[in-house]
Design an enzyme around this catalytic site. Structure first.
Site, mmCIF file in Angstrom:
data_model
loop_
_atom_site.group_PDB
_atom_site.id
_atom_site.type_symbol
_atom_site.label_atom_id
_atom_site.label_comp_id
_atom_site.label_asym_id
_atom_site.label_seq_id
_atom_site.Cartn_x
_atom_site.Cartn_y
_atom_site.Cartn_z
ATOM 1 N N THR A 40 0.831 -1.204 0.000
ATOM 2 C CA THR A 40 0.000 0.000 0.000
ATOM 3 C C THR A 40 0.867 1.256 0.000
ATOM 4 O O THR A 40 2.037 1.206 0.415
ATOM 5 C CB THR A 40 -0.899 -0.014 1.267
ATOM 6 N N ASP A 41 0.264 2.378 -0.412
ATOM 7 C CA ASP A 41 0.987 3.661 -0.340
ATOM 8 C C ASP A 41 1.119 4.137 1.106
ATOM 9 O O ASP A 41 1.922 5.024 1.399
ATOM 10 C CB ASP A 41 0.281 4.739 -1.189
ATOM 11 N N GLU A 42 0.334 3.518 2.020
ATOM 12 C CA GLU A 42 0.309 4.031 3.390
ATOM 13 C C GLU A 42 1.626 3.807 4.134
ATOM 14 O O GLU A 42 1.869 4.440 5.157
ATOM 15 C CB GLU A 42 -0.872 3.422 4.166
ATOM 16 N N TYR A 45 -1.708 -0.589 11.094
ATOM 17 C CA TYR A 45 -1.893 -1.237 9.783
ATOM 18 C C TYR A 45 -0.697 -0.968 8.879
ATOM 19 O O TYR A 45 -0.068 -1.898 8.355
ATOM 20 C CB TYR A 45 -3.185 -0.733 9.119
ATOM 21 N N LYS A 87 2.209 -3.538 7.353
ATOM 22 C CA LYS A 87 2.449 -3.720 5.916
ATOM 23 C C LYS A 87 3.913 -3.380 5.595
ATOM 24 O O LYS A 87 4.555 -4.057 4.788
ATOM 25 C CB LYS A 87 1.516 -2.832 5.088
HETATM 26 P P1 NAD Z 1 -9.763 -7.077 2.458
HETATM 27 O O1 NAD Z 1 -9.668 -6.820 3.913
HETATM 28 O O2 NAD Z 1 -11.019 -6.751 1.731
HETATM 29 O O3 NAD Z 1 -9.436 -8.617 2.142
HETATM 30 C C1 NAD Z 1 -8.401 -9.302 2.782
HETATM 31 C C2 NAD Z 1 -8.606 -10.797 2.490
HETATM 32 O O4 NAD Z 1 -7.533 -11.514 3.118
HETATM 33 C C3 NAD Z 1 -9.912 -11.345 3.077
HETATM 34 O O5 NAD Z 1 -10.539 -12.191 2.129
HETATM 35 C C4 NAD Z 1 -9.449 -12.143 4.296
HETATM 36 O O6 NAD Z 1 -10.302 -13.225 4.602
HETATM 37 C C5 NAD Z 1 -8.081 -12.616 3.824
HETATM 38 N N1 NAD Z 1 -7.167 -12.914 4.964
HETATM 39 C C6 NAD Z 1 -6.964 -12.161 6.070
HETATM 40 N N2 NAD Z 1 -6.081 -12.781 6.876
HETATM 41 C C7 NAD Z 1 -5.701 -13.929 6.243
HETATM 42 C C8 NAD Z 1 -4.790 -14.972 6.562
HETATM 43 N N3 NAD Z 1 -4.107 -14.958 7.704
HETATM 44 N N4 NAD Z 1 -4.656 -15.988 5.678
HETATM 45 C C9 NAD Z 1 -5.362 -16.018 4.516
HETATM 46 N N5 NAD Z 1 -6.246 -15.059 4.177
HETATM 47 C C10 NAD Z 1 -6.405 -14.014 5.024
HETATM 48 O O7 NAD Z 1 -8.525 -6.287 1.831
HETATM 49 P P2 NAD Z 1 -8.380 -5.609 0.397
HETATM 50 O O8 NAD Z 1 -8.860 -4.232 0.474
HETATM 51 O O9 NAD Z 1 -8.891 -6.534 -0.633
HETATM 52 O O10 NAD Z 1 -6.779 -5.543 0.303
HETATM 53 C C11 NAD Z 1 -6.032 -6.612 -0.279
HETATM 54 C C12 NAD Z 1 -4.550 -6.266 -0.195
HETATM 55 O O11 NAD Z 1 -4.307 -5.044 -0.890
HETATM 56 C C13 NAD Z 1 -4.048 -6.048 1.233
HETATM 57 O O12 NAD Z 1 -2.759 -6.612 1.342
HETATM 58 C C14 NAD Z 1 -3.994 -4.540 1.384
HETATM 59 O O13 NAD Z 1 -2.999 -4.151 2.302
HETATM 60 C C15 NAD Z 1 -3.650 -4.118 -0.026
HETATM 61 N N6 NAD Z 1 -4.120 -2.784 -0.437
HETATM 62 C C16 NAD Z 1 -5.425 -2.416 -0.242
HETATM 63 C C17 NAD Z 1 -5.853 -1.165 -0.681
HETATM 64 C C18 NAD Z 1 -7.297 -0.724 -0.535
HETATM 65 O O14 NAD Z 1 -7.607 0.436 -0.816
HETATM 66 N N7 NAD Z 1 -8.216 -1.594 -0.134
HETATM 67 C C19 NAD Z 1 -4.951 -0.287 -1.289
HETATM 68 C C20 NAD Z 1 -3.611 -0.705 -1.461
HETATM 69 C C21 NAD Z 1 -3.216 -1.951 -1.033
HETATM 70 P P1 TYD Z 2 -10.643 4.263 4.689
HETATM 71 O O1 TYD Z 2 -11.612 3.897 3.626
HETATM 72 O O2 TYD Z 2 -10.752 3.599 6.020
HETATM 73 O O3 TYD Z 2 -9.185 4.032 4.062
HETATM 74 P P2 TYD Z 2 -7.718 4.508 4.635
HETATM 75 O O4 TYD Z 2 -7.844 4.896 6.042
HETATM 76 O O5 TYD Z 2 -6.926 3.246 4.456
HETATM 77 O O6 TYD Z 2 -7.279 5.609 3.731
HETATM 78 O O7 TYD Z 2 -10.724 5.815 4.911
HETATM 79 C C1 TYD Z 2 -10.506 6.722 3.842
HETATM 80 C C2 TYD Z 2 -10.532 8.119 4.421
HETATM 81 O O8 TYD Z 2 -11.865 8.394 4.860
HETATM 82 C C3 TYD Z 2 -9.653 8.300 5.634
HETATM 83 O O9 TYD Z 2 -9.079 9.605 5.598
HETATM 84 C C4 TYD Z 2 -10.599 8.165 6.800
HETATM 85 C C5 TYD Z 2 -11.895 8.727 6.257
HETATM 86 N N1 TYD Z 2 -13.137 8.144 6.801
HETATM 87 C C6 TYD Z 2 -14.153 8.982 7.272
HETATM 88 O O10 TYD Z 2 -14.029 10.225 7.256
HETATM 89 N N2 TYD Z 2 -15.286 8.418 7.746
HETATM 90 C C7 TYD Z 2 -15.467 7.062 7.793
HETATM 91 O O11 TYD Z 2 -16.527 6.588 8.273
HETATM 92 C C8 TYD Z 2 -14.427 6.210 7.293
HETATM 93 C C9 TYD Z 2 -14.568 4.709 7.319
HETATM 94 C C10 TYD Z 2 -13.274 6.794 6.806
#
Ligand code: NAD
Ligand code: TYD
Length: 354
Positions: free
Chosen positions: A133-135, A159, A163
């Site tokens: 992630t970019d975070e 988190y 990562k």
């Molecule tokens: P999500 O939380 O929707 O899904 C995570 C999945 O991993 C779920 O299906 C969960 O059951 C599975 N999981 C959790 N722990 C596990 C374990 N110990 N063994 C096997 N499976 C397990 O997450 P997402 O949003 O789909 O993100 C997927 C990946 O992309 C993550 O690594 C996250 O850090 C990265 N990512 C997410 C975003 C975003 O905006 N959502 C952006 C950049 C990177």
């Molecule tokens: P989120 O979707 O949790 O992603 P991340 O924290 O990984 O960027 O949140 C996106 C942005 O929205 C973040 O700045 C937190 C804000 N946010 C709210 O203002 N209200 C909410 O209920 C949630 C879930 C997030």
């Protein structure tokens, strides 16, 4: 040829698996623990598809992983599995350490053993793609340049710290053992199948339910948004053309303050499914206490992946958010099931555990 995907029942993983199986002949072994965020119903359309092998399990289960690698002999592993919600990491960081750090370590050890056993030709072609992630780069000031791949690591939440730790392990396995790894750092994703605890799906779902739309602090925190299908196409590009050992930032050049995002969602709902009383959904916005340690701004410089791999997003924010809102309007059953916990009950029935 086979891919092993971890976390393929989550938001991004299930979009990736669905897109992959629609476009390629290669099979996918999908290993997922089915935490609250994993939902097998995301993959319902794959029922009966011989090229999708779903395995309920933990990336930290070394015996299971070793057996899966030996049996299916994947040409690549894509690691999506993670605990992914910042607010949950603040309330309870333990699960993030367990899966994101200890789990990734277990995965790396099993992959190292498997990769070491491959014949030379297969060995040089094998890839581990770690989805980060970019975070991990921390928070930008208003005038700072967007994150490049050279930006220093400065994770601020449990988190992002977990990562970051997993990224370092992946890097070390390349540097020390020569494991052929690729790492991607993507900005905030949005789109279909997104669990309604994250900003965009929460706002869509709460708005329709007549509930408050909780904006943290002043709502001026900035995120850089990418439609999930574009993230999936970037992962495919990195898998096929990425240079081993390299990291790639993935983003859509779409920086927006949270309040603007919430306004966009409200305005689309006003157009597509207006409230019965004719009042705008914006009326439901409420300002709530800010997240502790809240990162102010993320922004991705995606020049490297564009230049080196020829990848570009297809969607603009305007087209992507419209598709997303429409998807939620078209799938009330998915939302109801996720909210009622019915899919958790299904997991308990199917696998004998919650
Ligand atoms: P999500 O939380 O929707 O899904 C995570 C999945 O991993 C779920 O299906 C969960 O059951 C599975 N999981 C959790 N722990 C596990 C374990 N110990 N063994 C096997 N499976 C397990 O997450 P997402 O949003 O789909 O993100 C997927 C990946 O992309 C993550 O690594 C996250 O850090 C990265 N990512 C997410 C975003 C975003 O905006 N959502 C952006 C950049 C990177
Ligand atoms: P989120 O979707 O949790 O992603 P991340 O924290 O990984 O960027 O949140 C996106 C942005 O929205 C973040 O700045 C937190 C804000 N946010 C709210 O203002 N209200 C909410 O209920 C949630 C879930 C997030």
């Amino acid at each position: 040829m086979t891919l092993l995907v971890t976390g393929g029942a989550g938001f991004i993983g299930s979009n990736f698996v669905l897109d992959w199986l629609a476009a390629a002949d290669e099979a996918i072994v999908n290993l997922d623990k089915l935490t609250y965020a994993g939902n097998v119903h995301n993959l319902a359309s794959l029922q009966g598809n011989q090229r999708h092998i779903f395995v309920h399990g933990d990336i930290g289960d070394t015996a299971l992983l070793g057996a899966l690698l030996a049996k299916h002999r994947p040409r690549a592993v894509i690691n999506f599995a993670a605990e992914s919600h910042v607010d949950r990491s603040i309330l309870g960081p333990g699960a993030f350490i367990e899966t994101n750090i200890v789990g990734t370590f277990a995965l790396l050890e099993q992959i190292r053993a498997y990769w070491g056993s491959l014949a030379q030709g297969e060995k040089s072609k094998f890839r581990l793609l770690h989805v980060s992630t970019d975070e991990v780069y921390g928070s930008l000031g208003a005038q700072d340049s967007a994150f490049t791949e050279e930006h220093r690591y400065e994770p601020n939440s449990p988190y992002s710290a977990s990562k970051a730790a997993s990224d370092h392990l992946v890097r070390a396995y390349h540097h020390t053992y020569g494991l052929p790894v690729l790492t991607t750092h993507c900005s905030n994703n949005y789109g279909p199948l997104h669990f309604p605890e994250k900003l965009i799906p929460l706002m869509i779902v709460n708005a329709q339910a007549g509930k408050p739309l909780p904006v943290y602090g002043d709502g001026q925190q900035i995120r850089d948004w990418l439609y999930v299908k574009d993230h999936c196409s970037a992962i495919r590009a990195v898998l096929e053309r990425g240079q081993v050992g390299e990291t790639y930032n993935v983003g859509g050049w779409n920086e927006k303050p949270n309040l603007e995002i919430v306004h966009s969602v409200c305005d689309l709902l006003d157009e597509l499914k207006p409230r019965a009383d004719g009042v705008s959904y914006r009326q439901q916005i409420t300002y709530v206490t800010d997240r502790p340690g809240h990162d102010r701004r993320y922004a991705i410089d995606a020049s490297k992946i564009e230049r080196d791999l020829g990848w570009k997003p297809v969607e603009t924010f305007e087209t992507g958010i419209r598709k997303t809102v429409q998807w939620y309007l078209d799938h009330p059953d998915w939302v109801a099931q996720v909210q009622s916990g019915a899919y958790r009950e299904w997991v308990a029935t199917q696998y004998g555990q919650a």
